[in-house]
Scaffold this active site. Sequence first.
Site, PDB file in Angstrom:
ATOM      1  CB  VAL A  51     -31.635  99.462  96.896  1.00  0.00           C
ATOM      2  CG1 VAL A  51     -33.121  99.196  97.016  1.00  0.00           C
ATOM      3  CG2 VAL A  51     -30.978  98.498  95.927  1.00  0.00           C
ATOM      4  CE1 TYR A 105     -34.801 111.427  99.687  1.00  0.00           C
ATOM      5  CE2 TYR A 105     -34.415 110.926 102.000  1.00  0.00           C
ATOM      6  CZ  TYR A 105     -34.198 110.653 100.658  1.00  0.00           C
ATOM      7  OH  TYR A 105     -33.367 109.601 100.306  1.00  0.00           O
ATOM      8  CE  LYS A 121     -31.377 107.011 100.944  1.00  0.00           C
ATOM      9  NZ  LYS A 121     -30.856 105.808 100.252  1.00  0.00           N
ATOM     10  CB  ILE A 142     -25.886 106.537  92.097  1.00  0.00           C
ATOM     11  CG1 ILE A 142     -26.427 107.985  92.102  1.00  0.00           C
ATOM     12  CG2 ILE A 142     -24.619 106.417  92.937  1.00  0.00           C
ATOM     13  CD1 ILE A 142     -26.845 108.504  93.467  1.00  0.00           C
TER      14      ILE A 142
HETATM   15  P1  NAD Z   1     -32.145 104.757  90.546  1.00  0.00           P
HETATM   16  O1  NAD Z   1     -33.616 104.810  90.350  1.00  0.00           O
HETATM   17  O2  NAD Z   1     -31.310 104.710  89.343  1.00  0.00           O
HETATM   18  O3  NAD Z   1     -31.755 103.547  91.508  1.00  0.00           O
HETATM   19  C1  NAD Z   1     -32.591 103.083  92.536  1.00  0.00           C
HETATM   20  C2  NAD Z   1     -32.543 101.582  92.459  1.00  0.00           C
HETATM   21  O4  NAD Z   1     -33.315 100.982  93.504  1.00  0.00           O
HETATM   22  C3  NAD Z   1     -33.092 101.026  91.128  1.00  0.00           C
HETATM   23  O5  NAD Z   1     -32.105 100.273  90.484  1.00  0.00           O
HETATM   24  C4  NAD Z   1     -34.248 100.153  91.571  1.00  0.00           C
HETATM   25  O6  NAD Z   1     -34.403  99.006  90.743  1.00  0.00           O
HETATM   26  C5  NAD Z   1     -33.803  99.794  92.969  1.00  0.00           C
HETATM   27  N1  NAD Z   1     -34.890  99.258  93.782  1.00  0.00           N
HETATM   28  C6  NAD Z   1     -36.017  99.881  94.247  1.00  0.00           C
HETATM   29  N2  NAD Z   1     -36.808  99.002  94.895  1.00  0.00           N
HETATM   30  C7  NAD Z   1     -36.170  97.805  94.842  1.00  0.00           C
HETATM   31  C8  NAD Z   1     -36.490  96.500  95.304  1.00  0.00           C
HETATM   32  N3  NAD Z   1     -37.646  96.231  95.962  1.00  0.00           N
HETATM   33  N4  NAD Z   1     -35.599  95.493  95.074  1.00  0.00           N
HETATM   34  C9  NAD Z   1     -34.445  95.733  94.398  1.00  0.00           C
HETATM   35  N5  NAD Z   1     -34.104  96.935  93.932  1.00  0.00           N
HETATM   36  C10 NAD Z   1     -34.962  97.956  94.146  1.00  0.00           C
HETATM   37  O7  NAD Z   1     -31.787 106.044  91.440  1.00  0.00           O
HETATM   38  P2  NAD Z   1     -30.426 106.482  92.169  1.00  0.00           P
HETATM   39  O8  NAD Z   1     -30.592 107.926  92.399  1.00  0.00           O
HETATM   40  O9  NAD Z   1     -29.289 105.964  91.431  1.00  0.00           O
HETATM   41  O10 NAD Z   1     -30.543 105.759  93.582  1.00  0.00           O
HETATM   42  C11 NAD Z   1     -29.540 104.906  94.116  1.00  0.00           C
HETATM   43  C12 NAD Z   1     -29.301 105.192  95.589  1.00  0.00           C
HETATM   44  O11 NAD Z   1     -28.740 106.497  95.724  1.00  0.00           O
HETATM   45  C13 NAD Z   1     -30.559 105.166  96.458  1.00  0.00           C
HETATM   46  O12 NAD Z   1     -30.242 104.609  97.719  1.00  0.00           O
HETATM   47  C14 NAD Z   1     -30.845 106.651  96.637  1.00  0.00           C
HETATM   48  O13 NAD Z   1     -31.593 106.889  97.802  1.00  0.00           O
HETATM   49  C15 NAD Z   1     -29.434 107.178  96.743  1.00  0.00           C
HETATM   50  N6  NAD Z   1     -29.265 108.622  96.542  1.00  0.00           N
HETATM   51  C16 NAD Z   1     -29.739 109.240  95.422  1.00  0.00           C
HETATM   52  C17 NAD Z   1     -29.544 110.617  95.250  1.00  0.00           C
HETATM   53  C18 NAD Z   1     -30.095 111.337  94.045  1.00  0.00           C
HETATM   54  O14 NAD Z   1     -30.282 112.553  94.094  1.00  0.00           O
HETATM   55  N7  NAD Z   1     -30.332 110.671  92.934  1.00  0.00           N
HETATM   56  C19 NAD Z   1     -28.861 111.357  96.223  1.00  0.00           C
HETATM   57  C20 NAD Z   1     -28.367 110.679  97.363  1.00  0.00           C
HETATM   58  C21 NAD Z   1     -28.579 109.312  97.502  1.00  0.00           C
HETATM   59  O1  0WE Z   2     -33.090 108.980  97.661  1.00  0.00           O
HETATM   60  C1  0WE Z   2     -33.532 109.683  96.779  1.00  0.00           C
HETATM   61  C2  0WE Z   2     -34.720 109.216  95.970  1.00  0.00           C
HETATM   62  C3  0WE Z   2     -35.539 108.218  96.735  1.00  0.00           C
HETATM   63  C4  0WE Z   2     -36.850 107.790  96.139  1.00  0.00           C
HETATM   64  C5  0WE Z   2     -37.408 108.275  94.954  1.00  0.00           C
HETATM   65  C6  0WE Z   2     -38.631 107.811  94.523  1.00  0.00           C
HETATM   66  C7  0WE Z   2     -39.320 108.325  93.284  1.00  0.00           C
HETATM   67  C8  0WE Z   2     -40.293 107.335  92.699  1.00  0.00           C
HETATM   68  C9  0WE Z   2     -37.560 106.867  96.861  1.00  0.00           C
HETATM   69  N1  0WE Z   2     -38.758 106.398  96.455  1.00  0.00           N
HETATM   70  C10 0WE Z   2     -39.292 106.845  95.311  1.00  0.00           C
HETATM   71  N2  0WE Z   2     -40.522 106.359  94.948  1.00  0.00           N
HETATM   72  C11 0WE Z   2     -41.075 106.597  93.736  1.00  0.00           C
HETATM   73  O2  0WE Z   2     -42.213 106.172  93.479  1.00  0.00           O
HETATM   74  N3  0WE Z   2     -32.976 110.897  96.554  1.00  0.00           N
HETATM   75  C12 0WE Z   2     -31.944 111.367  97.458  1.00  0.00           C
HETATM   76  C13 0WE Z   2     -33.408 111.816  95.468  1.00  0.00           C
HETATM   77  C14 0WE Z   2     -34.423 112.746  96.061  1.00  0.00           C
HETATM   78  O3  0WE Z   2     -35.690 112.359  96.205  1.00  0.00           O
HETATM   79  C15 0WE Z   2     -36.373 113.391  96.821  1.00  0.00           C
HETATM   80  C16 0WE Z   2     -35.493 114.442  97.079  1.00  0.00           C
HETATM   81  C17 0WE Z   2     -34.225 114.035  96.595  1.00  0.00           C
HETATM   82  C18 0WE Z   2     -32.962 114.812  96.661  1.00  0.00           C
HETATM   83  C19 0WE Z   2     -37.702 113.463  97.224  1.00  0.00           C
HETATM   84  C20 0WE Z   2     -38.162 114.627  97.855  1.00  0.00           C
HETATM   85  C21 0WE Z   2     -37.283 115.665  98.118  1.00  0.00           C
HETATM   86  C22 0WE Z   2     -35.933 115.593  97.726  1.00  0.00           C
END
Ligand code: NAD
Ligand code: 0WE
Length: 264
Positions: free
Chosen positions: A94, A159, A166, A20
Amino acid sequence: MGFMKGKRALIVGVASDRSIATGIAEAFAREGAEIAFTYQNDKLKGRVTKLAERLGQSTDLCFPCDVTSDEEIDAVFEALGKSWDGLDVLVHSVGFAPREQLEGGFTESITREGYAISHDISAYSLAALAKAALPMMESRNSAILALTYNAAQMVVPNYNVMGLAKASLESCVRFLAADLGPKGIRVNAISAGPIKTLAAAGIGGFRKMLAYAEHSAPLKRTVTIEEVGNTAAFLCSDLASGITGETTFVDAGSNIMAMVFPEE
Ligand code: NAD
Ligand code: 0WE
């Protein structure tokens, strides 16, 4: 258009082309912002510097930052301060919980350690980054943005403890907004619908969740990192000068639905 021209932004949370944070960086660059990046560890350094290059940004402004380390957080702003005299935008994208926390029932999976790690990395880190960025961000119409998910408000299977983290993150957005508003800093969150990023890959049943989101959303589809990026650019620009403490949904409308029929 260039509605972010003259803005200097730091983006935390790029891990791949699907992140994202990558969609946010693309929208910021398109709208004329200058961008600095952090990467979690050396494994991700190459990907982040490549993105900086592709977006015409200086690779010198890519810094290591594991958000569990106060020293690494301080070092980012010390280094950034050598190139920039101020910071207009901070993006926190993050989230992390140990994988075992995201499978099975809530009561069964939660542990003291899982709770501590998920809250430290996913929620406290926003306050920590805001605190360290404050000297560079105050008194210049600046903005902080975090990424959240609707499981902060309503239960989503698996989750689990991330939902609590969150909820804490969204509350942190409001407390920061109240505290930093008088210093000219707005603080908001985007609540994104599910997107297939690295953080979503390997989550059991994620494809089913995407299918459910498509079916249940008023727009009958999921959202893209480009759509989240565009909303992020708006919220972090002066176009959103009257908005702070808010969580904006970018989820194709899913959050308004209390019930959907399985077939229709
Ligand atoms: P992503 O894996 O691309 O990004 C997650 C990031 O968190 C990575 O860049 C990782 O390096 C970083 N991170 C994790 N632990 C860290 C640490 N100790 N220090 C520094 N960085 C750290 O996945 P994403 O989906 O782009 O996630 C970005 C944000 O969006 C997160 O807050 C996630 O919860 C939120 N989000 C994701 C979704 C989804 O469905 N993908 C939906 C809603 C919200
Ligand atoms: O915020 C997120 C992802 C968060 C996440 C994902 C991982 C995968 C790898 C946090 N920690 C970890 N740890 C790992 O080792 N989302 C909103 C995407 C997401 O994650 C889910 C979801 C959705 C949506 C997990 C369970 C159920 C729904």
